[in-house]
Design a protein around this motif. Structure first.
Motif, mmCIF file in Angstrom:
data_model
loop_
_atom_site.group_PDB
_atom_site.id
_atom_site.type_symbol
_atom_site.label_atom_id
_atom_site.label_comp_id
_atom_site.label_asym_id
_atom_site.label_seq_id
_atom_site.Cartn_x
_atom_site.Cartn_y
_atom_site.Cartn_z
ATOM 1 N N PRO A 1 1.620 -9.488 4.898
ATOM 2 C CA PRO A 1 2.262 -8.888 5.833
ATOM 3 C C PRO A 1 1.746 -8.901 7.475
ATOM 4 N N ALA A 2 0.534 -9.091 7.301
ATOM 5 C CA ALA A 2 -0.075 -9.445 8.616
ATOM 6 C C ALA A 2 0.407 -10.476 9.423
ATOM 7 N N SER A 3 1.100 -11.411 8.755
ATOM 8 C CA SER A 3 1.296 -12.524 9.463
ATOM 9 C C SER A 3 2.836 -12.673 9.629
ATOM 10 N N PHE A 4 3.672 -11.654 9.353
ATOM 11 C CA PHE A 4 5.274 -11.440 9.502
ATOM 12 C C PHE A 4 5.547 -11.752 10.776
ATOM 13 N N THR A 5 6.486 -12.560 11.038
ATOM 14 C CA THR A 5 7.261 -12.642 12.280
ATOM 15 C C THR A 5 8.056 -11.557 12.509
ATOM 16 N N GLU A 6 8.516 -11.439 13.608
ATOM 17 C CA GLU A 6 9.521 -10.276 13.884
ATOM 18 C C GLU A 6 10.714 -10.336 12.834
ATOM 19 N N GLU A 7 11.339 -11.777 12.966
ATOM 20 C CA GLU A 7 12.199 -11.840 12.002
ATOM 21 C C GLU A 7 12.005 -11.547 10.615
ATOM 22 N N ASP A 8 10.781 -12.008 9.845
ATOM 23 C CA ASP A 8 10.122 -11.418 8.878
ATOM 24 C C ASP A 8 10.367 -10.032 8.632
ATOM 25 N N LYS A 9 9.756 -9.400 9.621
ATOM 26 C CA LYS A 9 9.645 -7.782 9.638
ATOM 27 C C LYS A 9 11.231 -7.210 9.559
ATOM 28 N N ARG A 10 12.070 -7.546 10.546
ATOM 29 C CA ARG A 10 13.510 -7.326 10.348
ATOM 30 C C ARG A 10 14.203 -7.411 8.882
ATOM 31 N N ASN A 11 14.042 -8.872 8.486
ATOM 32 C CA ASN A 11 14.523 -9.023 7.052
ATOM 33 C C ASN A 11 14.200 -8.176 6.023
ATOM 34 N N ILE B 1 1.851 -0.719 5.612
ATOM 35 C CA ILE B 1 1.081 0.435 4.906
ATOM 36 C C ILE B 1 1.936 0.871 3.762
ATOM 37 N N LYS B 2 3.375 0.948 3.926
ATOM 38 C CA LYS B 2 4.288 1.077 2.747
ATOM 39 C C LYS B 2 3.840 0.258 1.626
ATOM 40 N N ILE B 3 3.868 -0.754 1.829
ATOM 41 C CA ILE B 3 3.511 -1.789 0.539
ATOM 42 C C ILE B 3 2.331 -1.532 0.132
ATOM 43 N N MET B 4 1.333 -1.318 1.041
ATOM 44 C CA MET B 4 -0.039 -1.233 0.498
ATOM 45 C C MET B 4 -0.083 0.154 -0.352
ATOM 46 N N LEU B 5 0.415 1.106 -0.045
ATOM 47 C CA LEU B 5 0.222 2.286 -0.687
ATOM 48 C C LEU B 5 0.930 2.403 -1.879
ATOM 49 N N ARG B 6 2.023 1.514 -2.234
ATOM 50 C CA ARG B 6 2.914 1.522 -3.540
ATOM 51 C C ARG B 6 2.071 0.524 -4.403
ATOM 52 N N LYS B 7 1.576 -0.376 -3.889
ATOM 53 C CA LYS B 7 0.400 -1.125 -4.803
ATOM 54 C C LYS B 7 -0.830 -0.556 -5.200
ATOM 55 N N ILE B 8 -1.502 0.540 -4.384
ATOM 56 C CA ILE B 8 -2.233 1.303 -4.984
ATOM 57 C C ILE B 8 -1.877 2.380 -5.895
ATOM 58 N N ALA B 9 -0.461 2.857 -5.778
ATOM 59 C CA ALA B 9 -0.008 3.946 -6.574
ATOM 60 C C ALA B 9 0.382 3.164 -7.764
ATOM 61 N N GLN B 10 0.748 1.954 -8.141
ATOM 62 C CA GLN B 10 0.785 1.080 -9.366
ATOM 63 C C GLN B 10 -0.578 1.182 -10.117
ATOM 64 N N GLN B 11 -1.402 0.833 -9.269
ATOM 65 C CA GLN B 11 -2.895 0.733 -10.062
ATOM 66 C C GLN B 11 -3.432 2.147 -10.381
ATOM 67 N N MET B 12 -2.858 3.166 -9.690
ATOM 68 C CA MET B 12 -3.329 4.406 -10.067
ATOM 69 C C MET B 12 -2.361 5.335 -11.145
ATOM 70 N N LYS B 13 -1.099 4.713 -11.532
ATOM 71 C CA LYS B 13 -0.205 5.161 -12.230
ATOM 72 C C LYS B 13 0.144 6.481 -11.653
ATOM 73 N N MET B 14 0.606 6.472 -10.076
ATOM 74 C CA MET B 14 0.941 7.420 -9.365
ATOM 75 C C MET B 14 2.504 7.484 -9.124
ATOM 76 N N PRO B 15 3.447 8.503 -9.062
ATOM 77 C CA PRO B 15 4.650 8.473 -8.727
ATOM 78 C C PRO B 15 4.603 8.591 -7.089
ATOM 79 N N VAL B 16 5.674 7.731 -6.598
ATOM 80 C CA VAL B 16 5.766 7.581 -5.157
ATOM 81 C C VAL B 16 7.275 8.057 -4.834
ATOM 82 N N ILE B 17 7.488 8.991 -3.679
ATOM 83 C CA ILE B 17 8.723 9.175 -3.520
ATOM 84 C C ILE B 17 9.101 9.253 -1.950
ATOM 85 N N MET B 18 10.198 8.834 -1.396
ATOM 86 C CA MET B 18 10.468 8.537 0.073
ATOM 87 C C MET B 18 11.862 9.011 0.310
ATOM 88 N N ASP B 19 11.875 9.467 1.736
ATOM 89 C CA ASP B 19 13.480 9.655 2.134
ATOM 90 C C ASP B 19 13.480 8.666 3.440
#
Length: 360
Positions: free
Chosen positions: A277-287, A226-244
């Protein structure tokens, strides 16, 4: 009817206050009276007095002058009598100033750290907050500082006892949606703020709907896809994203509004490009997680915690102090971006262990 959050909802998960204009200060309107509220608080005269005082800072009122000025204001039929606000989840009615006077008084102690024209501009902004851990702190702090006239919040989760190490809530709210808890707290601070709620969180099916119309996104969810998806949408919409991230005071700023082609997560995803991302292994997710949080720069205790996930703990830890700091940093950063300040993309640290006294 008054402008603001109007809703007939009265139930265990209600979060919208009912707002009605005061016609007769001695009786409640039928829409509220039929709910037979247990508590009625009318401090309208006190609020009018405070409003009058902030309008005459160079010529303070004596107590007698203030009483006379308040009486004269209330006696003038051309002046507003304010609004009744009914909070069904507290079974409580409060009488407050009308929206314009309320906003002027409630933000009076922001001046001139926030200029009046800036405060007005901020009231016209719509801010999205996804994930209500750090996100709850951010949403409430944004509301307190009057940054954003519309706050759009999303989380699919309910409150567990273990959440009370960092979320502002009470035992009586266990099991309630985190969206409801955050929306109620905001409404109790300022019922005129418009709150838009996505109880199901943000998913691929509603992400574009959630993002549409936002001026900035505060992204605090746990899901990497979801983090990745939201940033890709933000790119398309020219929207700033901030995160802590609640570790070492790390703040991410991605100014897709002025750098549409900027790689998401500052290019840290490049080794994973092309993978689903849906096919990531646990090692992929950790990396991927280690790449996104810059593992080598994480605090020693965060690194130790990562190693214990799935062994002695179920997920990464977050402390109330870090979450509240995150809410403050998200609010400050969002405000400056929304006001057009020169906030650059990048990764920043407000590391209290380094700034105050060193490590243990």
């Amino acid at each position: 009817m008054a402008a603001g959050n109007m809703s007939p909802e009265v139930g265990p998960e209600s979060y919208r206050p009912l707002i009605e204009r005061v016609v007769d200060a001695d009786s409640l309107p039928d829409s509220i009276a039929q709910e037979t509220p247990l508590h009625v608080f009318d401090t309208y005269k006190q609020q009018v007095g405070e409003w009058l005082k902030i309008r005459r800072p160079q010529q303070p009122y004596s107590p007698e002058e203030l009483d006379s000025a308040v009486d004269a204001f209330i006696a003038d039929a051309s002046n507003s009598r304010g609004n009744w606000v009914y909070y069904p989840w507290m079974d409580t009615v409060v009488r407050i100033l009308d929206e314009e006077m309320f906003a002027e008084l409630r933000t009076s102690r922001n001046q001139y750290k926030i200029k009046p024209e800036e405060q007005k501009a901020l009231a016209g902004k719509t801010i999205g907050i996804v994930g209500l851990s750090v996100g709850q702190s951010a949403a409430v702090t944004l509301a307190m500082e009057a940054v954003g006239g519309v706050l759009r919040i999303a989380d699919f989760d309910t409150l567990d006892l273990s959440n009370l190490n960092r979320l502002r809530a009470g035992l009586h709210q266990l099991g309630l949606p985190k969206t409801v808890i955050a929306a109620r707290e905001i409404a109790q601070i300022d019922p005129y703020i418009k709150i838009e709620v996505f109880h199901e969180g943000v998913q691929p099916t509603n992400a574009v709907e959630f993002m549409t119309g936002l001026d900035i996104l505060v992204e605090e969810c746990d899901s990497l896809p979801i983090k990745i998806m939201l940033r890709k949408i933000a790119q398309q919409m020219k929207m700033p994203v901030i995160m802590d991230t609640s570790d070492r005071g790390m703040v991410d700023v991605e100014r897709f509004d002025i750098e549409q082609n900027r790689p998401i997560f500052h290019g840290r995803l490049q080794p994973f490009e092309g993978k689903d991302p849906a096919s990531f292994t646990e090692e992929d997710k950790r990396n991927l997680l280690f790449a996104l949080v810059d593992y080598e720069k994480a605090s020693d205790r965060a690194k130790a915690s990562f190693a214990e996930i799935g062994k002695s703990i179920t997920t990464w830890p977050q402390l109330a102090s870090a979450v509240n700091l995150g809410g403050a940093m998200m609010t400050d950063t969002a405000r400056r971006i929304l006001l057009g300040h020169d906030v650059k993309s990048g990764r920043y640290y407000v590391d209290l262990e380094q700034l105050i006294g060193g490590d243990e």
